[in-house]
Design a protein around this motif. Sequence first.
Motif, PDB file in Angstrom:
ATOM      1  N   GLN A 185     -61.829  23.096  25.389  1.00  0.00           N
ATOM      2  CA  GLN A 185     -61.793  23.579  24.018  1.00  0.00           C
ATOM      3  C   GLN A 185     -62.753  22.811  23.130  1.00  0.00           C
ATOM      4  OE1 GLN A 185     -57.810  23.580  22.602  1.00  0.00           O
ATOM      5  NE2 GLN A 185     -58.167  25.111  21.036  1.00  0.00           N
ATOM      6  N   ALA A 229     -58.692  29.227  26.147  1.00  0.00           N
ATOM      7  CA  ALA A 229     -58.815  27.782  25.978  1.00  0.00           C
ATOM      8  C   ALA A 229     -57.463  27.088  26.033  1.00  0.00           C
ATOM      9  CB  ALA A 229     -59.494  27.473  24.634  1.00  0.00           C
ATOM     10  N   ASP A 246     -61.957  30.404  23.437  1.00  0.00           N
ATOM     11  CA  ASP A 246     -62.931  29.508  24.050  1.00  0.00           C
ATOM     12  C   ASP A 246     -64.316  30.053  23.700  1.00  0.00           C
ATOM     13  OD1 ASP A 246     -64.810  28.298  25.772  1.00  0.00           O
ATOM     14  OD2 ASP A 246     -63.259  27.847  27.234  1.00  0.00           O
TER      15      ASP A 246
END
Length: 331
Positions: free
Chosen positions: A46, A201, A65
């Motif tokens: 991330q 993410a 992400d």
Amino acid sequence: MLRLAFGLLAESSFRCKLIQVVSSDVKPVRSMCSWTVCAHHRQRNQLSNGLQHANVRRASHSTLDPAEVRKFQAMASKWWDLQGEFAALHSMNDLRVPFVRDNLLSIHGMQQEGKPLTGLRILDVGCGGGLLSEPLGRLGADVVGIDPVEDSVRIAELHSSHDPELGKKVRYQACTLEELAEEEAEGFHAIVASEVVEHLADLDVFASCCQQVLKPGGSLFITTINKTRLSYVFGIVAAEQLLKIVPSGTHDWEKFISPEDLERLLESVGFCVEAVKGMMYNPLTGAWSWQQSTPINYALHAIKRKEEPQPDRVCPENENLEEPGRGTSYS
């Protein structure tokens, strides 16, 4: 899966190339970690550069992400190319649409002849160009498709506009799941997240938001990729580097998650996992089929608990019920 492996390895040129790539690139398989450890690995991904495209929604503490978003931004115009990068997703509808339909019918019953999902509200997370939203809408469901890539949402809206009936059943929104969760508490009977979680993410945020937007007793449907040696060899080496079924770099093996870890994560936020089924893609025929084991792809159905679990019984574990689509198998 072995049938596919033997079929591919039968070609000597393919075999030599496969051995060469695997011997140099294959990653060691770690022992199955708990979902909290998996979350730690995901959070490292991330911490990347900010979004580079103005037409991509931003969010903090997000499932988003940026690197994954950029991949799909580049492919946004190709969603409805039946012979292109998303061909395998088109053919996956032969399995995932009945999987969603049949499990929902087993819970809610037939609502209307020809439109069996009438009256049900479904959220399609990571809808892309609407490949799954459209057939669910044609089954009568009221579908909301969300995706952080605005170009994909525009493609989905344009494609559905050619069918006036879909305009009444399907709508799209460029946003993340956590953004929608702020507005849609317990607003959906079902969520579908097909080929999505391996691109996120933060799966912890994803699971919590799914629990938040689902009605009590609502269904969560996920299709994704297991984290095994076979998934690396066939999902990345073969599919991306050799057969070019999907563009190179589409998947990151570190983001794959086993059904066991996914089940633990979902149960920790209030779900009971009802079914896990293996899936196999045959690149020679372009078709998907159900499998008893889950070494590569799998589909999962979970239900949000209606009330707090009793101390002596949280969820039924591995109950092989004799109903279509039910029972859990990781063999």
